[in-house]
Design an enzyme around this catalytic site. Structure first.
Site, PDB file in Angstrom:
ATOM      1  N   SER A   1     -10.568 -41.044  13.541  1.00 33.34           N
ATOM      2  CA  SER A   1      -9.486 -40.904  14.514  1.00 33.34           C
ATOM      3  C   SER A   1      -8.880 -39.519  14.345  1.00 33.34           C
ATOM      4  O   SER A   1      -8.867 -38.967  13.234  1.00 33.34           O
ATOM      5  CB  SER A   1      -8.396 -41.960  14.310  1.00 33.34           C
ATOM      6  OG  SER A   1      -7.300 -41.714  15.186  1.00 33.34           O
TER       7      SER A   1
ATOM      8  N   GLN B   1      -5.939 -38.967  14.285  1.00 30.91           N
ATOM      9  CA  GLN B   1      -4.785 -39.178  13.416  1.00 30.91           C
ATOM     10  C   GLN B   1      -5.084 -38.783  11.978  1.00 30.91           C
ATOM     11  O   GLN B   1      -4.185 -38.481  11.209  1.00 30.91           O
ATOM     12  CB  GLN B   1      -4.392 -40.671  13.425  1.00 30.91           C
ATOM     13  CG  GLN B   1      -3.658 -41.139  14.644  1.00 30.91           C
ATOM     14  CD  GLN B   1      -2.146 -40.987  14.462  1.00 30.91           C
ATOM     15  OE1 GLN B   1      -1.676 -40.082  13.795  1.00 30.91           O
ATOM     16  NE2 GLN B   1      -1.406 -41.895  15.050  1.00 30.91           N
ATOM     17  N   SER B   2      -6.338 -38.835  11.591  1.00 35.96           N
ATOM     18  CA  SER B   2      -6.731 -38.752  10.183  1.00 35.96           C
ATOM     19  C   SER B   2      -6.903 -37.314   9.706  1.00 35.96           C
ATOM     20  O   SER B   2      -7.798 -36.601  10.176  1.00 35.96           O
ATOM     21  CB  SER B   2      -8.039 -39.509   9.978  1.00 35.96           C
ATOM     22  OG  SER B   2      -8.571 -39.260   8.704  1.00 35.96           O
ATOM     23  N   PRO B   3      -6.107 -36.880   8.725  1.00 32.91           N
ATOM     24  CA  PRO B   3      -6.325 -35.537   8.172  1.00 32.91           C
ATOM     25  C   PRO B   3      -7.663 -35.431   7.461  1.00 32.91           C
ATOM     26  O   PRO B   3      -8.293 -34.373   7.441  1.00 32.91           O
ATOM     27  CB  PRO B   3      -5.165 -35.358   7.191  1.00 32.91           C
ATOM     28  CG  PRO B   3      -4.762 -36.740   6.802  1.00 32.91           C
ATOM     29  CD  PRO B   3      -5.004 -37.569   8.028  1.00 32.91           C
TER      30      PRO B   3
ATOM     31  N   ALA C   1     -10.500 -36.943   8.270  1.00 35.94           N
ATOM     32  CA  ALA C   1     -11.564 -36.720   9.253  1.00 35.94           C
ATOM     33  C   ALA C   1     -11.600 -35.250   9.660  1.00 35.94           C
ATOM     34  O   ALA C   1     -12.678 -34.647   9.792  1.00 35.94           O
ATOM     35  CB  ALA C   1     -11.355 -37.615  10.471  1.00 35.94           C
TER      36      ALA C   1
END
Length: 207
Positions: free
Chosen positions: A10, A12-14, A16
């Site tokens: 996502s 949202q995910s640092p 990733a």
């Protein structure tokens, strides 16, 4: 036929974001076909026993901040640890990836720009105009994809990704699934590369 890997993530995910470039380099090195599968993190956390960031013990929150700095240096990145306009509802941005894939387009250039937009440029990723601009800059039809992202069909595909994630034992972001073997976290990319290089059979849980 190239080998395939399912890439759950996502915006949202640092983590990733931190691992995206390294993962793409690995995918290119081993000629992988990448199946991009954005997911709703809060749902995965709640359904697999995890906790949203603000509900974690302060010890875990403090350690997370240290790890972000370590990996920022390790991957040669420059980003904000707590960017403006984050956290945010990633539904529309994640949906652009699904819409691009559905249209037979490569979403990776948009993903690269979108991750940077969150963590480096601190842009408002819930703003359709921002997403259109990012997609256009990635040589994708921004207006078309953003409009499609908001559709019920893309919502259904987003939900299907969640179901697929749970069925595959995915519980966070990013996760790379190769032949049913789960590699959780951007710090497992090197292990993914080892598995690809060796050609070994996938490991399975004994539980």
């Amino acid at each position: 036929m190239p080998r395939q890997v399912d890439y759950y993530f996502s915006f949202q995910s640092p983590w990733a974001y931190i691992g995206h470039r390294a993962f793409q380099e690995t995918a290119s090195t081993f000629n992988l076909k990448v199946n991009y599968k954005p997911v709703v993190l809060v749902d995965l956390f709640s359904e697999t026993g995890g906790l949203p960031l603000m509900k974690r013990h302060p010890v875990r929150q403090r350690y997370r901040m240290v790890e972000l700095q370590r990996w920022r240096d390790r991957r040669g990145l420059k980003f904000h640890l707590q960017p403006e306009n984050w956290p945010f509802n990633a539904r529309l941005a994640d949906g652009v990836v699904i819409a691009a894939t559905e249209a037979g387009l490569d979403p990776e250039p948009f993903m690269r720009r979108a991750f940077a937009a969150v963590w480096e440029d601190q842009l408002k990723m819930t703003d359709p105009a921002t997403l259109i601009k990012l997609a256009d800059e990635s040589a994708l039809p921004g207006k078309q994809l953003v409009e499609r992202s908001g559709s019920e069909e893309i919502s259904a595909a987003y939900e299907k990704n969640r179901q697929d994630a749970l069925a595959a034992d995915v519980f966070g972001s990013p996760v790379y699934v190769l032949d049913g073997e789960v590699f959780w976290g951007q710090d497992r990319i090197e292990l993914l590369a080892d598995a690809l290089k060796s050609g070994r059979a996938p490991y399975r849980s004994q539980v």
